[in-house]
Each structure stands twice: as structure tokens, then as C-alpha cells.
Design a protein around this motif. Sequence first.
Motif, mmCIF file in Angstrom:
data_model
loop_
_atom_site.group_PDB
_atom_site.id
_atom_site.type_symbol
_atom_site.label_atom_id
_atom_site.label_comp_id
_atom_site.label_asym_id
_atom_site.label_seq_id
_atom_site.Cartn_x
_atom_site.Cartn_y
_atom_site.Cartn_z
ATOM 1 N N GLU A 290 0.771 -0.950 0.149
ATOM 2 C CA GLU A 290 0.028 -0.188 -0.263
ATOM 3 C C GLU A 290 0.880 0.964 0.165
ATOM 4 O O GLU A 290 -0.066 2.463 -0.324
ATOM 5 C CB GLU A 290 -0.912 0.379 1.320
ATOM 6 C CG GLU A 290 -2.065 -1.207 0.570
ATOM 7 C CD GLU A 290 -2.673 -1.217 2.200
ATOM 8 O OE1 GLU A 290 -4.365 -1.825 2.725
ATOM 9 O OE2 GLU A 290 -2.031 -1.269 3.277
ATOM 10 N N VAL A 291 1.767 1.385 0.552
ATOM 11 C CA VAL A 291 3.010 2.818 0.645
ATOM 12 C C VAL A 291 3.339 2.763 -1.074
ATOM 13 O O VAL A 291 2.878 4.012 -0.869
ATOM 14 C CB VAL A 291 4.160 2.615 1.209
ATOM 15 C CG1 VAL A 291 4.943 3.209 1.094
ATOM 16 C CG2 VAL A 291 4.217 1.859 2.990
ATOM 17 N N PHE A 292 3.100 1.724 -2.010
ATOM 18 C CA PHE A 292 3.845 1.918 -3.582
ATOM 19 C C PHE A 292 2.965 2.054 -3.935
ATOM 20 O O PHE A 292 3.253 3.029 -5.167
ATOM 21 C CB PHE A 292 5.184 1.088 -3.515
ATOM 22 C CG PHE A 292 6.409 1.094 -2.894
ATOM 23 C CD1 PHE A 292 6.892 2.084 -3.559
ATOM 24 C CD2 PHE A 292 6.416 0.228 -1.677
ATOM 25 C CE1 PHE A 292 8.813 2.627 -3.405
ATOM 26 C CE2 PHE A 292 7.901 0.839 -1.464
ATOM 27 C CZ PHE A 292 8.828 1.623 -1.753
ATOM 28 N N GLU A 293 1.499 2.583 -3.331
ATOM 29 C CA GLU A 293 0.522 2.594 -4.482
ATOM 30 C C GLU A 293 -0.177 3.647 -3.482
ATOM 31 O O GLU A 293 -1.096 4.074 -4.034
ATOM 32 C CB GLU A 293 -0.764 0.962 -3.924
ATOM 33 C CG GLU A 293 -0.512 0.146 -4.766
ATOM 34 C CD GLU A 293 -1.235 -1.436 -4.562
ATOM 35 O OE1 GLU A 293 -2.363 -0.970 -3.237
ATOM 36 O OE2 GLU A 293 -1.664 -2.335 -4.790
ATOM 37 N N ASP A 294 0.170 4.272 -2.754
ATOM 38 C CA ASP A 294 0.018 5.605 -1.811
ATOM 39 C C ASP A 294 0.358 6.493 -3.286
ATOM 40 O O ASP A 294 1.765 6.500 -4.062
ATOM 41 C CB ASP A 294 0.626 6.196 -0.829
ATOM 42 C CG ASP A 294 0.307 7.254 -0.801
ATOM 43 O OD1 ASP A 294 0.604 8.482 -0.743
ATOM 44 O OD2 ASP A 294 -0.738 7.551 0.621
ATOM 45 N N PRO A 295 -1.122 7.518 -3.405
ATOM 46 C CA PRO A 295 -0.412 8.597 -4.441
ATOM 47 C C PRO A 295 0.368 9.076 -4.497
ATOM 48 O O PRO A 295 1.337 10.533 -5.665
ATOM 49 C CB PRO A 295 -1.996 9.613 -4.882
ATOM 50 C CG PRO A 295 -2.840 8.772 -3.796
ATOM 51 C CD PRO A 295 -2.230 7.707 -3.064
ATOM 52 N N GLN A 296 1.165 9.764 -3.239
ATOM 53 C CA GLN A 296 1.763 10.757 -2.445
ATOM 54 C C GLN A 296 3.802 10.240 -2.708
ATOM 55 O O GLN A 296 4.375 10.815 -3.399
ATOM 56 C CB GLN A 296 1.694 11.416 -0.991
ATOM 57 C CG GLN A 296 2.797 12.230 -1.194
ATOM 58 C CD GLN A 296 2.838 13.424 -1.808
ATOM 59 O OE1 GLN A 296 1.588 14.021 -1.919
ATOM 60 N NE2 GLN A 296 3.755 14.655 -1.617
#
Length: 405
Positions: free
Chosen positions: A328-334
Motif C-alpha cells: 500500500e505504501v507504493f500504491e499511495d499517490p503521494q
Amino acid sequence: MPESPTDPTLAAEARLPLAGLRVLDLTLARAGPTCVRHLADWGADVIRVEPPGNNDGLGGARDGFDQVNLHRNKRALSIDLKNPAGHAAFLKLAATADILVENMRMQVKHRLKIAYDDLKALNPRLIYASISGFGQTGPYSKRGGVDQIAQGMGGLMSITGEPGRGPMRVGIPINDLTAGNLLAMGIMLKLYDRERTGQGGYVHTSLLEAQVFMLDFQATRWLMDGEVPGQAGNDHPVNIPMGVFPTADKPINIAASSPKLWDAFCKAAGHEEWLRVPDWQTVTGRSADRARVNATIAEVTRTRPSDWWVQRLEEAGIPCGPVNTIREVFEDPQVQHLGMAMPMRHRTRGDIRVVAQPVNIEGVETGFYRDIPELGEHNEAILMEAGLTREEIADLKAKGALGGA
């Protein structure tokens, strides 16, 4: 020094802040490579010096995720420093270097006769940088150290985890990473000093020093007030509410401990009556009644999903955020906007991604990520740059001083 690069990748590298600096990388495991990665990413010509048949202890294949991420952007020389001919060739290379980085046990470099005292007369401008487990001097200096040992000895495990559950390590090798980052900063400081003095010098840190430094306010609680911090789990040690709270789908972090934020939080949560609870009107009071405060908030937050709470609390100016998995970290838009997953082309694995540089210099992009070299891939080119002839290199091979293909 290497000739000016001509291909586009190397031309881009030549425009980076550390272009023109030669680094000898004698590091292994993680702390030293973390330091060197900064230098390599910002354009230094990093030469990874490895013994023939090297296995640096990371436990993965040379094309594995850990090795590729740690040892990108380097050239490779495989040479036996225990071999007299190999040692002599290494000294010629050291005479051309700006920086040498190592993280062997303290006594090993002296035994190999490649310590700072062995090299400083040969190259007075050399900046020699070391990471050890416990320091270059002192009663523990000859002991080997790894990250988790330093987490325990440096106090971190005593303040990590839930109260009453026993010591707990953190989920990353924080001392390896911190020591590497600090040594990179020390090298930069010494480079600046060398511009004024013309002289190199010895820069060093240790896992233990890095850990004690990272204790920060927890350390000064003891040093200044005589208070021994304990475990606080997911709660902030002194401020409340500041910690992890359940929602209808996944946990979130909420930081609302100041008077202003507590007021805004109670209103955003729809429970202004919390503001009138006598024991909850100060941080000290809420901290003393921590269990009841947290339980009361949790009963409310678990009624709505995390996205709803994050949006509502953000609108109220309250710092908050979801507890993400690594996926989910690397899917986060920021995170995607910040470009923290850097594309790279690997010779056998094809298009991959590695962790990008977190340091931003406006107008300068690292932008190049070179594949990890094979063992001894650049032996001949590197040794010729150090002044050896092809005949001398062939003699090194014949004497068993070189590894690789």
C-alpha cells in the motif's frame, strides 16, 4: 581519474554533484553500503572492491533484491588483498582515490595493512571512512556488532513494543541505516574541509553511536530529568492522544495531543463532551488516564472506515494517516508522486524498481540507476586507470590475485 563519459547515461552522471570523485568501496553487509549508496547515486565513481569468490553475508543472490538495491551505480574490482601482488596493486589504486569506505571489524583493516595509517602518507588527500559495531577504540572496539545487538545495547528495544510484553526490535535495521547515513554526512563534511585545507582525514562512526544518537528525546529524558523511559506500544511516550486507533476497515494514526488539536479532534469526532471531562483537559491529565482516553476514542473511530476518518480529520487540521502495508505504501499517490520507486534495467531480471534517493536538490536529478556489476567486471579498466599495464594485470591474474571472469 576516469576519462570524461561519452554515452548519455554517463554524461548525465557527470553533471551530478559528486562527479569526479573516486570512491573505493570495501563495505559489506548493510551499514557501509548504505553510506556508499549516497555517494554512488550522486555521481561519484564508486569502485566496489571485493575478494575473489565474494559472499558479503547478505544471504541473497547477486541479482537479488537486497544486493541490487544496495550496490547499484558501481563498478567492480575483485582483488585479493591478502595476496602480496594484489595488495601492491590496491595501494596504487588507493593513491588515486578521494574516499575509501569500509565497515570491517576494527582490527581487520590493520591486519590487511589497509588502515588509514597505512594509506595517509601514500595519499594525503584521502578521506578514510569507517563504520564499526562499537567504535574504533574502547573496551568493545574489537567486538563484532550487528544491527539487532546495537538495538539492544543502545536501549531501543527497551522502549519498543507494548508495556509488559518484553523487549522488541524495530522492523528495519535502523542502526545499519542510520550509521550509513551519518557516515555519508561525515564524508561530506570532510570533503568541505578538504577544500580549505587540502588534507584528507579519518571519519568514523559506529552502530552503537548511531543508536544512542537516535534515542534523541528518550535519551535526554534520562540525561536531564533522570527518568528511565519504558515501552509505550503504539502510543506516544508522553503525548495523548497520539497513536494507532481502529476503524471499520484498517488502523489509522491520529496525532491530536496539543490543546488546539484536542479541541478540534473532539469536535470532528462529534463528541465535544470529551472537552468537559475534568481529567482530560490537559495533556498530563489525559496521559494519566491514557487507557480510558484511548478506549473511548476507539469505540468511536471503529464505527467508520479509515478513508472517512482521514478526510474528516484532515479537514479539521488534525495530523492523521492510515497504517499501510508495504504494498500500500507504493500504491499511495503521494509516494508515487515523489518517485520513490525508481525504474532500473537489470541484465537478467529486466525492468525492475529500486528505492529512490530521498534527498532532493532542486535542478539536479540523480536519474541514473546502473545495474549491480558482476564480480570483477571492471578489473582491467580500473587497474589501468591506476597506472597498471595490461602485462602487469595479466601477471596479477597469473598470481591468483584477481577474481571474476
